[in-house]
Design an enzyme around this catalytic site. Structure first.
Site, PDB file in Angstrom:
ATOM      1  N   ASP A   1      27.634  25.828  38.552  1.00  0.00           N
ATOM      2  CA  ASP A   1      28.705  25.537  39.491  1.00  0.00           C
ATOM      3  C   ASP A   1      28.800  24.022  39.621  1.00  0.00           C
ATOM      4  OD1 ASP A   1      30.284  25.016  41.739  1.00  0.00           O
ATOM      5  OD2 ASP A   1      29.674  26.871  42.727  1.00  0.00           O
TER       6      ASP A   1
ATOM      7  N   CYS B   1      46.885  24.027  36.464  1.00  0.00           N
ATOM      8  CA  CYS B   1      48.021  24.687  35.818  1.00  0.00           C
ATOM      9  C   CYS B   1      48.783  25.499  36.863  1.00  0.00           C
ATOM     10  CB  CYS B   1      47.559  25.564  34.658  1.00  0.00           C
ATOM     11  SG  CYS B   1      46.288  26.756  35.084  1.00  0.00           S
TER      12      CYS B   1
ATOM     13  N   ASP C   1      39.625  20.120  35.646  1.00  0.00           N
ATOM     14  CA  ASP C   1      40.738  21.058  35.474  1.00  0.00           C
ATOM     15  C   ASP C   1      40.414  22.226  36.397  1.00  0.00           C
ATOM     16  OD1 ASP C   1      42.957  22.381  34.622  1.00  0.00           O
ATOM     17  OD2 ASP C   1      42.105  23.027  32.722  1.00  0.00           O
TER      18      ASP C   1
ATOM     19  N   ALA D   1      35.138  23.813  32.117  1.00  0.00           N
ATOM     20  CA  ALA D   1      35.517  23.415  30.764  1.00  0.00           C
ATOM     21  C   ALA D   1      36.094  24.529  29.906  1.00  0.00           C
ATOM     22  CB  ALA D   1      34.293  22.823  30.049  1.00  0.00           C
ATOM     23  N   ALA D   2      35.719  25.776  30.147  1.00  0.00           N
ATOM     24  CA  ALA D   2      36.157  26.860  29.265  1.00  0.00           C
ATOM     25  C   ALA D   2      37.681  26.998  29.294  1.00  0.00           C
ATOM     26  CB  ALA D   2      35.501  28.166  29.692  1.00  0.00           C
TER      27      ALA D   2
ATOM     28  N   ASP E   1      30.679  24.972  33.055  1.00  0.00           N
ATOM     29  CA  ASP E   1      31.495  26.084  33.533  1.00  0.00           C
ATOM     30  C   ASP E   1      30.566  27.106  34.181  1.00  0.00           C
ATOM     31  OD1 ASP E   1      34.621  27.004  32.792  1.00  0.00           O
ATOM     32  OD2 ASP E   1      33.290  28.638  33.411  1.00  0.00           O
TER      33      ASP E   1
END
Length: 464
Positions: free
Chosen positions: A326, A395, A342, A280-281, A300
């Site tokens: 984790d 990303c 993500d 999440a971070a 996270d």
């Protein structure tokens, strides 16, 4: 894994007078106005820039680690800003600058000498630095070390010769990225797309912001010098300290590239639903989920990065259940209406703000991270309620971390189907970003002003 970069944008530079400049010159901080050929003001900032560049080229995360080191933090705020700006500019133009060095020398000089030529050229052609100051400080730095001292005459001659020339030759997009990445991108997306993606490197990225709702965004378009780029998103032309921008302390917005905001923007109202945000971070997607009404759990594995999530939530007066764990082994039996992954990735899509990722990433990193993504997807699939949504994003611009992952996951997990999104459904997203299969492949050059490179797939678990 996508990140909201902590690298603060530079202050806008005023147009310089008296010498030709390339038409697309990034806005960067200028050095102390008292700098002259008779003193060493500005030398520490330039030395720090060289250190940042060296660290960035040596390993992934080297830039950020060095920028957080005690030696770097001893510099003044203006010196740190100048050093970061100069280093990032060199990394954006590294291939172009090295091509010029190669043309100007019969034999490529040692790396330490190339570093000095790079920072000298970057100041002369892309920053608001007087020519004499750029040359003088670069030569003075060369005089300090035995390995560069014999080359100070060469450095002086090359830089002064380039000043007489008045401009650098037009940049070839193929020279802006490492050869192995260019070959991958050209093979995957075609040479025209690869050229567009590479050319984005020469553009100074604006800052994208996300809001709770469109009304908050619309009220701040003028104070933030922005334009709408998504349903609740804004692209600001401002530079400098974010904390000084309108309504920062009031928690009206958070920094988040428009591409990073896309996965959650695909979802509708989440009131009354539960959501799990994995990896999440620094918290952008967590805040999006909360703003859409979801009761959100954020996970996270990095305790330090989770602190950023907590700080952001506090500023925005939002609450979430946070776990330092984790995600693949998180011991929790709950299922969620929405699970967002993500995933950790090579981050090659973030090069607009973090050009160092292009030069520090190796092909082996992609294969290693693809295995992590595979395991995460399989571990988290059971967390999705029947009929729930499973969002996967990276990303990265590499197929192994996007399309290939989803195709393989769907073969292994027959109770999930791909939700097909189209340009007609999402007019705020460039039409070119929608793949026929229904997932999104956001390339950096597909949006005016650029965007991060992202892959997004929206899966639905079949009802029980």
């Amino acid at each position: 894994m996508s990140q909201n970069s902590g690298r603060t944008p530079g202050k806008p530079a005023r147009p310089s007078q008296g010498k030709p400049r390339p038409s697309a010159r990034p806005s960067r901080p200028k050095p102390d106005a008292t700098e002259s050929m008779d003193n060493d003001i500005g030398i520490p900032a330039r030395l720090a820039a060289v250190t940042l560049i060296k660290a960035a080229l040596e390993k992934r995360s080297g830039f950020d680690e060095t920028a957080a080191s005690a030696d770097f933090l001893k510099l003044s705020e203006s010196e740190r800003a100048f050093a970061r700006a100069l280093a990032l500019l060199v990394l954006r133009r590294l291939g172009q600058l090295d091509h010029v060095i190669h043309k100007k020398t019969q034999k490529m000089p040692p790396e330490a000498v190339r570093q000095l030529l790079r920072i000298g050229m970057a100041q002369i052609f892309f920053m608001q630095v007087p020519d004499f100051a750029a040359v003088s400080t670069t030569v003075k730095i060369a005089e300090r070390e035995n390995k560069t001292r014999p080359f100070k005459g060469l450095i002086n001659a090359i830089l002064r010769g380039l000043i007489r020339d008045g401009k650098l030759s037009d940049v070839n997009p193929k020279r802006l990225v490492p050869d192995w990445l260019w070959q991958r991108w050209a093979q995957t997306y075609g040479e025209d797309n690869a050229a567009g993606m590479a050319t984005v490197l020469t553009e100074e990225p604006a800052t994208d912001l996300s809001f709770r709702n469109a009304a908050d965004r619309d009220a701040l378009v003028e104070p933030l010098q922005g334009e709408a780029v998504g349903p609740v998103n804004l692209r600001s032309a401002l530079r400098g300290d974010l904390r000084q921008w309108a309504e920062y302390e009031a928690g009206k917005w958070w920094v988040q590239d428009i591409a990073a905001a896309t996965p959650v923007n695909l979802l509708g109202d989440l009131s009354g639903k539960t959501a799990l945000d994995v990896c999440a971070a620094p918290g952008g997607k967590t805040m999006q989920l909360i703003a859409k009404g979801a009761q959100t759990v954020a996970i996270d594995r990095s305790k330090n990065r989770l602190k950023r999530v907590e700080d952001n939530l506090k500023r925005l007066d939002m609450t979430a259940e946070i776990h330092n764990a984790d995600a693949s082994t998180f011991d929790d039996p709950r299922q969620f209406d929405v699970v967002l992954v993500d995933a950790p990735c090579s981050a090659t899509g973030t090069y607009r703000r973090q050009p160092d990722v292009l030069w520090a990433t190796r092909p082996a990193d992609i294969a290693k991270l693809a295995d992590v993504q595979h395991r995460l997807l399989d571990a988290l699939a059971p967390r999705v309620k029947p009929g729930g949504d499973f969002l996967y994003s990276t990303c990265s611009l590499e197929r192994e971390e996007g399309e290939t992952q989803i195709l393989a996951f769907l073969r292994r997990n027959k109770d999930f189907t791909l939700v097909k999104h189209t340009a007609d459904q999402h007019p705020d997203i460039p039409a070119a970003s929608f793949a026929p299969e229904g997932w999104l492949r956001l390339l950096p050059h597909q949006r005016k002003g650029g965007q991060d490179g992202f892959f997004v797939a929206h899966l639905k678990r079949n009802p029980a």
